[in-house]
Design a protein around this motif. Structure first.
Motif: not given
Length: 263
Positions: A72, A136-137, A139-141, A143-144
């Motif tokens: 991220a 988006l990648e 952001i997802v990383a 939050v994960g």
């Protein structure tokens, strides 16, 4: 927390040339060296049996969180990635209730929902299209990474009450380094000798960070200390501006305020 922000800045610098997996592996390798030397010098005893298995289990969440967050950082500005990891304290309370049987406040679930609203505000203002599809990648990383980080913190509370802080920090470097060894070798990319001091700094800073966190979580409840993580917003914004000329958008600050209120 300040030391952690310095670590993030160095990770972002290295991320321009290396993958998150390799950075994570090198960070934990050097962390193993520094913490191992300290453990040997002070003649600390390594636990065995069930305690060692608990450290190994926690390290899975620790390694996963690190790799996702490092990725991220390579995609997003430091302040924005830091705010995404701010979700972690909101997730800590339900996890502490589940794993540690700590009392869960009635407003905790409402705070969790409000916190995710803050995240949605934070990521606004940049189009997720064309050249920015990697956002988006990232952001997802992020939050994960926050979810796994929260799990590792709750597990740290369990271990810190029964294990020495230095030993916990040492094992928190050894196991992630072992887990990331195979993936790092498969990538077939070795760090340049000129970058080894930077990798060494990540190991030293990471060891210092977890040593101090272990001391803190051994002496106070998880939910009370979680809010101290938010001082990272100030440090990450200053370091991002100084080293990478990053100026956080107003949505980043607004989202951060909503998340902090949620806590």
């Amino acid at each position: 927390i300040f030391l952690g922000c310095l670590l993030d800045a160095m990770i972002k610098h290295l991320g321009a040339s290396y993958s998150a997996i390799l950075i994570g592996f090198m960070r934990y390798c050097f962390g193993t060296v520094f913490s191992g030397l300290t453990v040997v010098a002070l003649r600390k005893q390594i636990p065995g049996g069930a305690a060692l298995r608990s450290h190994a289990i926690r390290a899975v969440a620790l390694a996963g969180s690190a790799v996702l967050f490092f990725h991220a950082l390579t995609v997003l500005p430091i302040a924005e990635a830091t705010i995404l990891i701010f979700c972690a304290p909101l997730m800590i309370a339900p996890l502490a209730r589940w794993l540690l049987k700590e009392k869960l406040r009635h407003i905790a679930m409402g705070a969790l929902v409000l916190g995710f609203v803050g995240v949605l505000i934070t990521v606004q203002g940049e189009p997720i299209a064309g050249e920015n599809t990697r956002r988006l990648e990232g952001i997802v990383a992020g939050v994960g990474a926050a979810m796994l980080y929260a799990l590792s913190i709750v597990q740290l509370r369990q271990l810190a009450q029964r294990n020495d802080a230095l030993v916990t920090a040492f094992l928190g470097n050894v196991f992630p380094a072992l887990y990331l060894l195979g993936p790092a070798l498969l990538m077939g990319v070795a760090p340049l000798p000129s970058d080894l001091p930077a990798f060494a700094f990540t190991g030293l800073a990471g060891f210092g960070l977890w040593f101090m966190l272990t001391h803190a979580y051994a002496r106070a409840p998880v939910q009370r200390l979680a809010a101290s993580e938010y001082s990272a917003l100030i440090w990450s914004a200053l370091l991002g501006y100084y080293f990478f000329q990053e100026v956080p958008r107003w949505q980043v600050w607004a989202g951060a305020m909503v998340i902090i209120v949620a806590v």
